[in-house]
Design a protein around this motif. Structure first.
Motif, short mmCIF file in Angstrom:
data_model
loop_
_atom_site.label_atom_id
_atom_site.label_comp_id
_atom_site.label_asym_id
_atom_site.label_seq_id
_atom_site.Cartn_x
_atom_site.Cartn_y
_atom_site.Cartn_z
N GLN A 11 0.83 -1.20 0.00
CA GLN A 11 0.00 0.00 0.00
C GLN A 11 0.87 1.26 0.00
O GLN A 11 0.59 2.21 -0.72
N LYS A 12 1.95 1.23 0.80
CA LYS A 12 2.83 2.39 0.86
C LYS A 12 3.42 2.67 -0.53
O LYS A 12 3.47 3.82 -0.98
N THR A 16 11.31 3.61 -10.58
CA THR A 16 12.20 2.67 -11.28
C THR A 16 12.20 1.33 -10.54
O THR A 16 11.82 1.25 -9.37
N VAL A 17 12.67 0.29 -11.23
CA VAL A 17 12.80 -1.02 -10.59
C VAL A 17 13.75 -0.92 -9.39
O VAL A 17 13.54 -1.55 -8.35
N ALA A 18 14.79 -0.09 -9.53
CA ALA A 18 15.74 0.07 -8.41
C ALA A 18 15.06 0.71 -7.20
O ALA A 18 15.28 0.28 -6.06
N GLU A 19 14.23 1.71 -7.45
CA GLU A 19 13.51 2.34 -6.33
C GLU A 19 12.56 1.33 -5.69
O GLU A 19 12.43 1.26 -4.46
N TYR A 20 11.91 0.53 -6.54
CA TYR A 20 11.01 -0.49 -6.02
C TYR A 20 11.78 -1.52 -5.17
O TYR A 20 11.36 -1.86 -4.06
N MET A 21 12.92 -1.99 -5.70
CA MET A 21 13.72 -2.97 -4.94
C MET A 21 14.19 -2.38 -3.61
O MET A 21 14.17 -3.04 -2.58
N SER A 22 14.62 -1.11 -3.64
CA SER A 22 15.10 -0.48 -2.40
C SER A 22 14.00 -0.45 -1.36
O SER A 22 14.24 -0.72 -0.18
N LEU A 23 12.78 -0.10 -1.80
CA LEU A 23 11.67 -0.07 -0.84
C LEU A 23 11.37 -1.48 -0.34
O LEU A 23 11.22 -1.71 0.87
N ALA A 24 11.28 -2.44 -1.25
CA ALA A 24 10.91 -3.80 -0.86
C ALA A 24 11.95 -4.42 0.07
O ALA A 24 11.61 -5.13 1.02
N LEU A 25 13.23 -4.14 -0.18
CA LEU A 25 14.27 -4.80 0.62
C LEU A 25 14.68 -3.99 1.84
O LEU A 25 14.99 -4.55 2.88
N TYR A 26 14.71 -2.65 1.71
CA TYR A 26 15.36 -1.85 2.76
C TYR A 26 14.46 -0.81 3.42
O TYR A 26 14.96 -0.04 4.24
N ASP A 27 13.19 -0.74 3.10
CA ASP A 27 12.32 0.23 3.79
C ASP A 27 12.53 0.05 5.29
O ASP A 27 12.45 -1.07 5.81
N PRO A 28 12.83 1.16 6.01
CA PRO A 28 13.21 1.03 7.42
C PRO A 28 12.17 0.28 8.26
O PRO A 28 12.53 -0.41 9.22
N GLN A 29 10.90 0.41 7.88
CA GLN A 29 9.86 -0.23 8.68
C GLN A 29 9.50 -1.62 8.18
O GLN A 29 9.41 -2.57 8.94
N HIS A 30 9.30 -1.74 6.85
CA HIS A 30 8.74 -2.99 6.31
C HIS A 30 9.70 -3.77 5.43
O HIS A 30 9.32 -4.80 4.90
N GLY A 31 10.91 -3.23 5.16
CA GLY A 31 11.79 -3.86 4.17
C GLY A 31 12.13 -5.30 4.54
O GLY A 31 12.24 -5.65 5.71
N TYR A 32 12.27 -6.13 3.49
CA TYR A 32 12.50 -7.55 3.69
C TYR A 32 13.70 -7.81 4.59
O TYR A 32 13.65 -8.65 5.49
N VAL A 53 37.70 -8.71 12.61
CA VAL A 53 36.64 -9.04 11.67
C VAL A 53 35.66 -7.87 11.58
O VAL A 53 35.24 -7.34 12.62
N HIS A 54 35.36 -7.44 10.38
CA HIS A 54 34.39 -6.35 10.18
C HIS A 54 33.25 -6.84 9.29
O HIS A 54 33.49 -7.25 8.16
N LEU A 55 32.05 -6.81 9.83
CA LEU A 55 30.89 -7.32 9.10
C LEU A 55 30.01 -6.15 8.66
O LEU A 55 29.67 -5.29 9.49
N VAL A 56 29.68 -6.12 7.39
CA VAL A 56 28.80 -5.07 6.87
C VAL A 56 27.41 -5.69 6.70
O VAL A 56 27.21 -6.59 5.88
N GLU A 57 26.48 -5.23 7.50
CA GLU A 57 25.16 -5.88 7.56
C GLU A 57 24.07 -4.86 7.84
O GLU A 57 24.17 -4.11 8.79
N VAL A 58 23.03 -4.85 7.04
CA VAL A 58 21.90 -3.94 7.29
C VAL A 58 20.85 -4.54 8.21
O VAL A 58 20.12 -3.80 8.85
N SER A 59 20.76 -5.85 8.25
CA SER A 59 19.65 -6.46 8.97
C SER A 59 19.95 -6.64 10.45
O SER A 59 20.92 -7.28 10.83
#
Ligand code: SAH
Length: 356
Positions: A5-6, A18-34, A109-115
């Motif tokens: 809905q958002k 764009t598909v990139a904007e869509y992917m960014s929202l689907a994967l990384y939206d701060p609230q709902h991203g995958y 060890v340095h880990l780069v992680e968004v999740s």
């Protein structure tokens, strides 16, 4: 409000994205991203990766990193992993290298992680290790030190834009609303041209060309860091070898493919990695690139057959057949052996890396 809905509201207000904007929202939206909320990997998740298939995968990568470190004359260094998932790969790397003299004493060890969810899993699995571990949101926060880097199935998660040419002009594929208010793909002749001369000349009409600006930027930065501080990196992912084109956007939920526009935020969305683009970005950043070669060739060159034979000696028959089938899954051309590719990058002072 759901993420679907958002996204619909954003498109209703601003127009197609764009598909990139869509992917960014689907994967990384701060609230709902995958990647913000779910546990994506493993039997109970949506997909499975090489380190989760066999411990040998991580062990051989551990050896690769340690050999590169010794080639660099064993400096104080950072071992970096991009997108460490459940921490399985780093766990296997550290276990396989614990007897490499001086290695664990000299590395951080340095880990780069968004999740956040996956960070917690990584903390848990790596908590008994005798090395300092740091977490970062992006590669920009990595310290300036010689670097040994690995990324498995990281670049396939980064957003891509999609373009296609017909009637002698390029169009961008956008995510728009159809007349019932549902998400759909739509070609648009008017779009922001990507910087530089990125469109291929030799593409047939209507075939999709994919372009991941964020992948290219990240790889260029890694190459620059390697040039500045020395080091080596190993990138493994599924993708295009050379100039291959086509629509590779895919979405997986519970190990089943589904439409990428279905249930954004609840399913994984990935695209094939364009290794030609990554190699070019490595060169632009001043590093040397080797490969890409197939994962099957890389693992065989690294001695997967010998290592699995050693492991099997210690196991009962059931375990032996499990090891055999997991190794086959990693190296056979019909499974992950050919579709998955390996690219190495080093600074100019290093010889060609082991396995390439
Ligand atoms: N390398 C792991 C996990 C692959 S899944 C394995 O082989 O099992 C992708 C991983 O990258 C996840 O850990 C995900 O949270 C992380 N990730 C995805 N996009 C990212 C980004 N832009 N920055 C940092 N981490 C990211």
């Amino acid at each position: 409000m759901s993420l679907a809905q958002k996204i619909k509201d954003i498109i209703a207000e601003k127009g197609p994205i764009t598909v990139a904007e869509y992917m960014s929202l689907a994967l990384y939206d701060p609230q709902h991203g995958y990647y913000r909320k779910t546990k994506p990997i493993g039997a109970g998740g949506d997909f499975i990766t090489s380190p989760e298939i066999s411990q040998i995968f991580g062990e051989l990568i551990g050896i690769w990193l340690a050999v590169e470190w010794e080639t660099m004359e064993s400096p104080e260094a950072i071992v970096v992993e991009l997108g460490p998932g459940r921490g399985t790969l780093m766990n296997d790397i550290l276990r396989a290298t614990r007897n490499v003299q001086g290695f664990h004493e000299k590395i951080e060890v340095h880990l780069v992680e968004v999740s956040e969810v996956l960070r917690r899993e990584q903390q848990k699995i790596l908590s008994d290790k005798n090395v300092k571990i740091f977490w970062h949101e992006t590669i920009d926060d990595l310290p300036d030190k010689p670097m040994l880097l690995v990324a498995n199935e990281f670049f396939d998660a980064l957003p891509i834009r999609q373009f296609r040419k017909y009637n002698n002009s390029w169009h961008e594929i956008m995510v728009a609303l159809d007349n019932k208010g549902n998400l759909h793909f739509k070609n648009s002749e008017i779009f922001d041209k990507p910087e530089g001369d990125v469109f291929p000349a030799n593409i047939k009409d209507n075939v999709i060309f994919e372009y991941s600006k964020s992948s290219i930027q990240i790889l260029r930065k890694i190459a620059e860091k390697i040039l500045k501080n020395k080091g080596a990196g190993l990138i493994i992912d599924y993708g295009y070898s050379g100039e291959t084109f086509g629509d590779s956007l895919q979405s997986m939920k519970k190990h089943q493919f589904q439409s990428p526009l279905d249930k954004p935020g609840e399913a994984d969305i990935t695209a094939h990695v364009n290794f030609g683009h990554l190699r070019k970005a490595a060169h632009e950043g001043g590093a040397i690139a080797y490969g890409e070669i197939s994962q099957g060739d890389f693992l065989v060159n690294m001695g997967i057959e010998l290592r699995s034979a050693m492991l099997m000696k210690k196991c009962d028959e059931k375990m032996q057949s499990e090891i055999k089938s997991s190794v086959k899954r990693l190296i056979s051309p019909e499974e992950m052996g050919t579709l998955f590719r390996c690219l190495a990058i080093t600074d100019g002072d290093m010889p060609k890396p082991y396995g390439f």
